[in-house]
Design an enzyme around this catalytic site. Structure first.
Site, PDB file in Angstrom:
ATOM      1  N   ASP A 165       1.037  -1.044   0.005  1.00  0.00           N
ATOM      2  CA  ASP A 165       0.026  -0.139   0.111  1.00  0.00           C
ATOM      3  C   ASP A 165       0.894   1.207  -0.085  1.00  0.00           C
ATOM      4  OD1 ASP A 165       0.666  -0.066   2.547  1.00  0.00           O
ATOM      5  OD2 ASP A 165      -1.132  -0.124   3.415  1.00  0.00           O
ATOM      6  N   SER A 166       2.380   0.887   0.167  1.00  0.00           N
ATOM      7  CA  SER A 166       3.201   2.192  -0.055  1.00  0.00           C
ATOM      8  C   SER A 166       2.995   2.868  -1.456  1.00  0.00           C
ATOM      9  CB  SER A 166       4.610   1.646  -0.132  1.00  0.00           C
ATOM     10  OG  SER A 166       5.006   0.669  -0.740  1.00  0.00           O
ATOM     11  N   ASP A 224      -1.119  -6.222  -0.467  1.00  0.00           N
ATOM     12  CA  ASP A 224      -1.227  -5.587   0.747  1.00  0.00           C
ATOM     13  C   ASP A 224      -2.872  -4.976   0.719  1.00  0.00           C
ATOM     14  OD1 ASP A 224       0.000  -4.788   3.156  1.00  0.00           O
ATOM     15  OD2 ASP A 224       1.018  -3.038   2.064  1.00  0.00           O
ATOM     16  N   LYS A 230      -1.506  -9.451   2.638  1.00  0.00           N
ATOM     17  CA  LYS A 230      -0.594  -9.163   3.832  1.00  0.00           C
ATOM     18  C   LYS A 230      -1.648  -8.086   4.612  1.00  0.00           C
ATOM     19  CE  LYS A 230       2.717  -5.925   3.871  1.00  0.00           C
ATOM     20  NZ  LYS A 230       2.099  -4.954   4.923  1.00  0.00           N
ATOM     21  N   GLU A 273      -2.119  -5.853   8.544  1.00  0.00           N
ATOM     22  CA  GLU A 273      -1.307  -5.575   9.586  1.00  0.00           C
ATOM     23  C   GLU A 273      -2.005  -5.531  10.886  1.00  0.00           C
ATOM     24  OE1 GLU A 273      -0.725  -1.128   9.024  1.00  0.00           O
ATOM     25  OE2 GLU A 273       0.473  -1.595   7.153  1.00  0.00           O
ATOM     26  N   GLU A 294       8.622  -4.570  10.861  1.00  0.00           N
ATOM     27  CA  GLU A 294       9.113  -3.219  10.553  1.00  0.00           C
ATOM     28  C   GLU A 294       9.384  -2.381  11.744  1.00  0.00           C
ATOM     29  OE1 GLU A 294       6.560  -1.500   7.551  1.00  0.00           O
ATOM     30  OE2 GLU A 294       7.417   0.500   7.862  1.00  0.00           O
TER      31      GLU A 294
HETATM   32  O1  KIV Z   1       3.546  -0.950   1.754  1.00  0.00           O
HETATM   33  C1  KIV Z   1       4.661  -1.639   1.739  1.00  0.00           C
HETATM   34  O2  KIV Z   1       5.340  -1.141   0.821  1.00  0.00           O
HETATM   35  C2  KIV Z   1       4.819  -2.333   2.955  1.00  0.00           C
HETATM   36  C3  KIV Z   1       6.394  -2.829   2.982  1.00  0.00           C
HETATM   37  C4  KIV Z   1       7.447  -2.182   2.665  1.00  0.00           C
HETATM   38  C5  KIV Z   1       6.672  -4.094   4.227  1.00  0.00           C
HETATM   39  O3  KIV Z   1       4.274  -2.788   3.748  1.00  0.00           O
END
Ligand code: KIV
Length: 265
Positions: free
Chosen positions: A45-46, A84, A114, A116, A183
């Site tokens: 989600d980055s 994510d 993924k 959190e 993280e």
């Molecule tokens: O969103 C992301 O890129 C991440 C990581 C870098 C672990 O969650």
């Protein structure tokens, strides 16, 4: 070579083989990274920040994440593609959580998702696994909780918070996640977690003792410098290389040096 699987990753931990993971957001980049042999590609989600220009990761939507995941999945044949789950897509309603996770597998072509969080989302993770969706966990600094945490701060620094993180890691393992992102936590704590659980730990800002490492591809290539945490190692200054090439193109067009007749029909 066949595609990486969640079970192969677990075998890699047992064999003390380090796991490599990077983020990817589009078809062309995913294809390059896949050909390099990276084990796991995360459609993080980055992308909210590095691809969509948002201030943080909170605004990115399910539909946007599905679109980017589709592109990455199409560019890969070997890496395990993990999508994510974005903010508000899995912590509000259990049914929605499973449905949203399923979209990444069914519509987008990812192999896993993924999420959190620790104990408080154990039930949600279990429901996803019961729907045959492999889940990767994420503990420590969890950017979707940025406002709760009061900023991007190292987690697990006090003995009670370290104890809580180890407890969460064990609960997530018991629930059935196949790997765990750690993280921004002290490296001694990451080492303790890696030894306490049998599934692979993949660190970002968590030191060298995790079973694998993940970085954002824009950080590795020097494409995004608005935030530069200590744990980032830029392997290239691609931003300058791109600017040099584009400036040369602009100059060539302006001076009539591009295209030549050889480059014309
Ligand atoms: O969103 C992301 O890129 C991440 C990581 C870098 C672990 O969650």
């Amino acid at each position: 070579m066949s595609r990486m699987t969640t079970t192969k990753l677990q075998e890699m931990k047992k064999a003390s083989q380090k796991i490599t993971m990077l983020t990817a957001y589009d078809y062309s980049m995913a294809k390059i990274l896949d050909n390099c042999g990276v084990d796991v590609l995360l459609v993080g989600d980055s992308l909210s920040m590095v691809m969509l220009g948002n201030e943080n990761i909170l605004p990115v939507t399910m539909d946007e994440m599905v679109t980017f995941t589709k592109a990455v999945a199409k560019g890969t044949t070997k890496a395990l593609v993990v999508a994510d789950m974005p903010f508000l897509s899995y912590k509000v309603d259990l049914k929605d959580a499973v449905y949203n996770a399923g979209r990444f597998i069914k519509e987008a072509g990812a192999q896993a998702v993924k999420v959190e969080g620790g104990e408080h989302i154990a039930k949600t993770i279990l429901s996803m696994i019961h729907a045959d969706i492999p889940v990767m966990g994420h503990l420590g600094l969890t950017p979707q909780a940025i406002h709760q945490m009061g900023g991007y701060k190292i987690q697990g620094k006090t003995p009670p918070s370290a104890k809580e993180l180890i407890k969460d890691a064990k609960i997530l393992e018991e629930v059935g996640i196949f790997a765990l992102i750690l993280e921004c936590i002290p490296y001694e704590l990451a080492q303790e977690v890696a030894q306490a659980i049998n599934i692979p730990t993949i660190g970002i800002g968590a030191g060298p003792y995790c079973d694998g490492q993940v970085l954002v591809i824009h950080d590795v290539l020097g494409l995004y410098d608005e935030i530069r945490p200590k744990f980032v190692r830029p392997y290239l200054d691609l931003k300058s290389i791109i600017a040099k090439a584009v400036n040369k193109y602009i100059a060539d067009v302006r001076q009539g040096e591009f295209p030549t007749l050889e480059e014309s029909y």
